[in-house]
Enzyme design. Structure first.
Site, PDB file in Angstrom:
ATOM      1  N   ARG A  54       1.282  -5.310  -5.828  1.00 53.85           N
ATOM      2  CA  ARG A  54       1.295  -6.510  -5.002  1.00 53.85           C
ATOM      3  C   ARG A  54       1.699  -7.644  -5.931  1.00 53.85           C
ATOM      4  NH1 ARG A  54      -2.636  -3.520  -1.700  1.00 53.85           N
ATOM      5  NH2 ARG A  54      -1.511  -3.310   0.254  1.00 53.85           N
ATOM      6  N   ASP A  72       4.454  -4.218   6.317  1.00 52.07           N
ATOM      7  CA  ASP A  72       4.777  -5.519   6.853  1.00 52.07           C
ATOM      8  C   ASP A  72       5.058  -6.578   5.767  1.00 52.07           C
ATOM      9  OD1 ASP A  72       4.686  -6.694   9.511  1.00 52.07           O
ATOM     10  OD2 ASP A  72       3.221  -8.041   8.569  1.00 52.07           O
ATOM     11  N   ASP A  75      -0.805   3.069   8.244  1.00 55.49           N
ATOM     12  CA  ASP A  75      -1.410   2.352   9.370  1.00 55.49           C
ATOM     13  C   ASP A  75      -0.631   2.424  10.681  1.00 55.49           C
ATOM     14  OD1 ASP A  75      -3.323   1.536   7.505  1.00 55.49           O
ATOM     15  OD2 ASP A  75      -2.201  -0.261   6.983  1.00 55.49           O
ATOM     16  N   GLY A  96       0.835  -1.202   0.000  1.00 59.00           N
ATOM     17  CA  GLY A  96       0.000   0.000   0.000  1.00 59.00           C
ATOM     18  C   GLY A  96       0.867   1.248   0.000  1.00 59.00           C
ATOM     19  N   ARG A 155      -6.049  -0.967   9.033  1.00 55.91           N
ATOM     20  CA  ARG A 155      -6.000  -2.438   9.049  1.00 55.91           C
ATOM     21  C   ARG A 155      -6.244  -2.953  10.473  1.00 55.91           C
ATOM     22  NH1 ARG A 155      -1.885  -4.940   4.713  1.00 55.91           N
ATOM     23  NH2 ARG A 155      -0.269  -4.227   6.117  1.00 55.91           N
ATOM     24  N   ASP A 160       1.495   0.416  11.747  1.00 60.21           N
ATOM     25  CA  ASP A 160       1.354  -0.902  12.370  1.00 60.21           C
ATOM     26  C   ASP A 160       2.632  -1.742  12.313  1.00 60.21           C
ATOM     27  OD1 ASP A 160       1.370  -1.279   9.644  1.00 60.21           O
ATOM     28  OD2 ASP A 160      -0.335  -2.654   9.589  1.00 60.21           O
ATOM     29  N   THR A 196       3.767   3.239   5.554  1.00 58.06           N
ATOM     30  CA  THR A 196       2.351   2.843   5.571  1.00 58.06           C
ATOM     31  C   THR A 196       1.597   3.843   6.431  1.00 58.06           C
ATOM     32  OG1 THR A 196       0.772   1.251   6.486  1.00 58.06           O
ATOM     33  CG2 THR A 196       2.963   1.170   7.392  1.00 58.06           C
TER      34      THR A 196
END
Ligand code: ADP
Length: 319
Positions: free
Chosen positions: A72, A103, A127, A11, A171, A129, A125
């Site tokens: 991807r 990730d 996120d 992403g 996410r 995360d 990202t």
């Protein structure tokens, strides 16, 4: 190390361009040649690799998205795909690779490093995360995008005495909801890291309404449930008139904030230094305003944790 490569994967996030620029300029500063891999790991397997000059990264620091494009690529999860990627790099005499992504992209970078090809990960990202860093590139911009929307929604919520549910990305992490919720003055923040109790939420909303509050904003992280589902539950519990806003992909775009541009520049610079120091299989991060680096194995086996102190504070401030 004479030649290095850089790619963006997974992403996209605002600030990736600033990181690419930093990698390219820092490398050239140290008399290295730099190659851009276009289209993530798919582009790597296909050999879509071009030399980048100082001017190639001019006028991109303020742009969202990624000039190297992203993709991807299922094939890259296989050893054969990874070997093809390494072959492409070796054919061009590229000795090390900087991977900017989340990730999943880190898994790819680790796989290459384990096969003896040095890779450095940069966390990109929205996120937030990823373990081993307090902030990822793009998170700050995404939070600012969300609060801009919240401020606008708040205007109309007040006029019509409504409860707004805003579904945000992230996410499985609650960071965007939490930061944007606190910064946007949300009454309630729903994150995957903490269970919620609908009876308690309903009671707080009703109490607020009774003391004359004209609107309520509830921030829901996509990792918990959808805004629509949450609204249904809330309407059953309160009979309040609710509206749902799903902010969606606008959170991934836009011009990066100053914070993200500085973070990306620092990360890009450190990634090149690590390759010059002969290190691979590592990822950069920021902890207490110091740029750090950790083993990719350690990062990928550690779960990112949300700052629950901020969660507690948001509850205290939204009584
Ligand atoms: P992000 O990097 O944003 O988390 P993805 O999870 O989609 O995004 O991962 C991006 C790409 O990284 C994948 O399309 C794939 O090419 C590669 N990747 C993901 N997981 C692995 C894995 N276990 N091994 C090798 N490559 C992987």
């Amino acid at each position: 190390m004479k030649r290095i490569g850089v790619l963006t994967s997974g992403g996209d996030s605002p600030g990736m361009n600033a990181a690419i620029r930093a990698v390219v300029r820092k490398a050239i500063y140290h008399n290295l040649e730099v190659f851009g891999v276009f289209g993530g790991y798919s582009g790597l397997i296909a050999g879509n690799i071009k030399k980048l000059e100082l001017g190639s990264v001019g006028d991109i620091i303020h742009r969202g998205g990624t000039m190297l494009y992203s993709a991807r690529c299922e094939e890259f999860k296989t050893k054969e795909g990874q070997q093809k990627g390494i072959e492409q790099l070796k054919t061009k005499g590229i000795d090390g690779l900087v991977v900017i992504g989340g990730d999943g992209s880190y898994h790819g970078a680790r796989a290459l490093s384990e096969q003896g090809y040095p890779c450095i990960g940069i966390p990109g990202t929205i996120d937030n995360d990823i373990a081993g860093t307090q902030y990822t590139i793009g998170f700050d911009t995404a939070v600012n995008t969300v609060i801009d929307a919240v401020d606008k929604i708040r205007d109309t919520a007040t006029s019509h005495e409504r409860t707004f549910i805003i579904e945000v990305m992230g996410r499985n992490a609650g960071d965007i909801a939490l930061w944007a919720g606190l910064a946007g003055g949300a009454e309630t923040i729903i994150i995957p890291e903490e269970k919620y109790n609908m009876d308690e939420i309903a009671e707080r909303l009703i109490k607020g309404h009774e003391r004359g509050k004209r609107h309520s904003i509830i921030m829901v992280a996509e990792g918990v449930t959808t805004g629509m589902e949450f609204a249904k539950e809330l309407e059953e519990a309160t009979n309040f008139d609710t509206r749902v806003s799903v902010l969606g992909h606008m959170q991934r775009g836009g011009s990066p904030s100053a914070f993200d541009r500085v973070l990306a520049s620092r990360f890009g610079s450190r990634a090149v230094e690590l390759l010059l120091e002969g290190k691979g299989g590592r990822a950069v991060g920021i902890e207490n305003n110091v740029v750090v680096d950790h083993d990719l194995n350690e990062i990928l086996s550690t779960k990112h944790t949300v700052d629950l102190g901020i969660y507690k504070l948001s509850k205290e401030l939204s009584i």
